[in-house]
Write a protein that holds these residues in place. Sequence first.
Motif, PDB file in Angstrom:
ATOM      1  N   PHE A   1      31.689   6.351 -18.752  1.00  0.00           N
ATOM      2  CA  PHE A   1      32.232   7.562 -19.349  1.00  0.00           C
ATOM      3  C   PHE A   1      31.189   8.289 -20.195  1.00  0.00           C
ATOM      4  N   LEU A   2      31.470   9.566 -20.457  1.00  0.00           N
ATOM      5  CA  LEU A   2      30.636  10.474 -21.245  1.00  0.00           C
ATOM      6  C   LEU A   2      29.215  10.497 -20.699  1.00  0.00           C
ATOM      7  N   HIS A   3      28.194  10.353 -21.552  1.00  0.00           N
ATOM      8  CA  HIS A   3      26.821  10.515 -21.072  1.00  0.00           C
ATOM      9  C   HIS A   3      26.343   9.347 -20.197  1.00  0.00           C
ATOM     10  N   LEU A   4      27.110   8.272 -20.118  1.00  0.00           N
ATOM     11  CA  LEU A   4      26.735   7.145 -19.259  1.00  0.00           C
ATOM     12  C   LEU A   4      27.187   7.335 -17.818  1.00  0.00           C
ATOM     13  N   ARG A   5      27.922   8.395 -17.537  1.00  0.00           N
ATOM     14  CA  ARG A   5      28.641   8.483 -16.272  1.00  0.00           C
ATOM     15  C   ARG A   5      27.820   8.809 -15.035  1.00  0.00           C
ATOM     16  N   LYS A   6      26.524   8.648 -15.097  1.00  0.00           N
ATOM     17  CA  LYS A   6      25.723   8.714 -13.886  1.00  0.00           C
ATOM     18  C   LYS A   6      26.260   7.618 -12.963  1.00  0.00           C
ATOM     19  N   ASN A   7      26.561   7.930 -11.728  1.00  0.00           N
ATOM     20  CA  ASN A   7      27.222   6.960 -10.839  1.00  0.00           C
ATOM     21  C   ASN A   7      28.498   6.434 -11.501  1.00  0.00           C
ATOM     22  N   ARG A   8      29.336   7.351 -11.934  1.00  0.00           N
ATOM     23  CA  ARG A   8      30.501   7.054 -12.761  1.00  0.00           C
ATOM     24  C   ARG A   8      31.343   5.877 -12.280  1.00  0.00           C
ATOM     25  N   ASN A   9      31.758   5.871 -11.034  1.00  0.00           N
ATOM     26  CA  ASN A   9      32.539   4.765 -10.480  1.00  0.00           C
ATOM     27  C   ASN A   9      31.708   4.074  -9.414  1.00  0.00           C
ATOM     28  N   GLN A  10      31.488   2.799  -9.595  1.00  0.00           N
ATOM     29  CA  GLN A  10      30.671   2.075  -8.634  1.00  0.00           C
ATOM     30  C   GLN A  10      31.097   0.613  -8.569  1.00  0.00           C
ATOM     31  N   THR A  11      30.802  -0.001  -7.455  1.00  0.00           N
ATOM     32  CA  THR A  11      31.025  -1.434  -7.311  1.00  0.00           C
ATOM     33  C   THR A  11      29.675  -2.110  -7.456  1.00  0.00           C
ATOM     34  N   VAL A  12      29.630  -3.132  -8.305  1.00  0.00           N
ATOM     35  CA  VAL A  12      28.375  -3.817  -8.591  1.00  0.00           C
ATOM     36  C   VAL A  12      28.541  -5.295  -8.266  1.00  0.00           C
ATOM     37  N   GLU A  13      27.519  -5.866  -7.664  1.00  0.00           N
ATOM     38  CA  GLU A  13      27.501  -7.288  -7.370  1.00  0.00           C
ATOM     39  C   GLU A  13      26.715  -8.001  -8.458  1.00  0.00           C
ATOM     40  N   VAL A  14      27.314  -9.041  -9.037  1.00  0.00           N
ATOM     41  CA  VAL A  14      26.647  -9.843 -10.066  1.00  0.00           C
ATOM     42  C   VAL A  14      26.791 -11.316  -9.683  1.00  0.00           C
ATOM     43  N   THR A  15      25.978 -12.146 -10.298  1.00  0.00           N
ATOM     44  CA  THR A  15      26.074 -13.576 -10.013  1.00  0.00           C
ATOM     45  C   THR A  15      27.345 -14.142 -10.634  1.00  0.00           C
ATOM     46  N   ASP A  16      27.910 -15.120  -9.975  1.00  0.00           N
ATOM     47  CA  ASP A  16      29.090 -15.798 -10.498  1.00  0.00           C
ATOM     48  C   ASP A  16      28.718 -16.413 -11.844  1.00  0.00           C
ATOM     49  N   GLY A  17      29.534 -16.203 -12.860  1.00  0.00           N
ATOM     50  CA  GLY A  17      29.242 -16.693 -14.205  1.00  0.00           C
ATOM     51  C   GLY A  17      28.606 -15.647 -15.100  1.00  0.00           C
ATOM     52  N   ALA A  18      28.323 -14.459 -14.550  1.00  0.00           N
ATOM     53  CA  ALA A  18      27.738 -13.378 -15.352  1.00  0.00           C
ATOM     54  C   ALA A  18      28.744 -12.905 -16.395  1.00  0.00           C
ATOM     55  N   THR A  19      28.223 -12.405 -17.507  1.00  0.00           N
ATOM     56  CA  THR A  19      29.059 -11.864 -18.570  1.00  0.00           C
ATOM     57  C   THR A  19      29.033 -10.335 -18.532  1.00  0.00           C
ATOM     58  N   ALA A  20      29.900  -9.734 -19.313  1.00  0.00           N
ATOM     59  CA  ALA A  20      29.897  -8.275 -19.425  1.00  0.00           C
ATOM     60  C   ALA A  20      28.544  -7.797 -19.954  1.00  0.00           C
ATOM     61  N   GLY A  21      27.935  -8.546 -20.848  1.00  0.00           N
ATOM     62  CA  GLY A  21      26.609  -8.196 -21.364  1.00  0.00           C
ATOM     63  C   GLY A  21      25.548  -8.223 -20.281  1.00  0.00           C
ATOM     64  N   ASP A  22      25.646  -9.198 -19.385  1.00  0.00           N
ATOM     65  CA  ASP A  22      24.713  -9.249 -18.243  1.00  0.00           C
ATOM     66  C   ASP A  22      24.862  -7.993 -17.388  1.00  0.00           C
ATOM     67  N   LEU A  23      26.106  -7.577 -17.167  1.00  0.00           N
ATOM     68  CA  LEU A  23      26.374  -6.374 -16.371  1.00  0.00           C
ATOM     69  C   LEU A  23      25.805  -5.138 -17.056  1.00  0.00           C
ATOM     70  N   VAL A  24      26.022  -5.032 -18.362  1.00  0.00           N
ATOM     71  CA  VAL A  24      25.499  -3.894 -19.127  1.00  0.00           C
ATOM     72  C   VAL A  24      23.979  -3.816 -18.954  1.00  0.00           C
ATOM     73  N   GLY A  25      23.301  -4.941 -19.073  1.00  0.00           N
ATOM     74  CA  GLY A  25      21.850  -4.973 -18.902  1.00  0.00           C
ATOM     75  C   GLY A  25      21.435  -4.588 -17.487  1.00  0.00           C
ATOM     76  N   LEU A  26      22.168  -5.093 -16.505  1.00  0.00           N
ATOM     77  CA  LEU A  26      21.888  -4.770 -15.108  1.00  0.00           C
ATOM     78  C   LEU A  26      22.006  -3.268 -14.846  1.00  0.00           C
ATOM     79  N   LEU A  27      22.927  -2.619 -15.545  1.00  0.00           N
ATOM     80  CA  LEU A  27      23.127  -1.176 -15.388  1.00  0.00           C
ATOM     81  C   LEU A  27      22.104  -0.352 -16.177  1.00  0.00           C
ATOM     82  N   GLY A  28      21.239  -1.026 -16.941  1.00  0.00           N
ATOM     83  CA  GLY A  28      20.222  -0.324 -17.720  1.00  0.00           C
ATOM     84  C   GLY A  28      20.776   0.310 -18.982  1.00  0.00           C
TER      85      GLY A  28
END
Length: 74
Positions: free
Chosen positions: A10-37
Amino acid sequence: MTIQVQVKLFLHLRKNRNQTVEVTDGATAGDLVGLLGIRPEEVGVLSINDRQAALDQPLKDGDVVSIIPPIGGG
């Protein structure tokens, strides 16, 4: 093994606003945030499946993660 999560930005982060992302099993929300830059300080509200969450919360296959940056004003 990997899992897929749906990400809504949302807001200024919404580049590629809705997307499906593949992460490793056991990843945390913080890992996802980092993966998204996205820096952790850019996360004002984080929710998983419409429930408030923390960056250390583990993700499950099919989760819907919403990220809203801090909103300032005065």
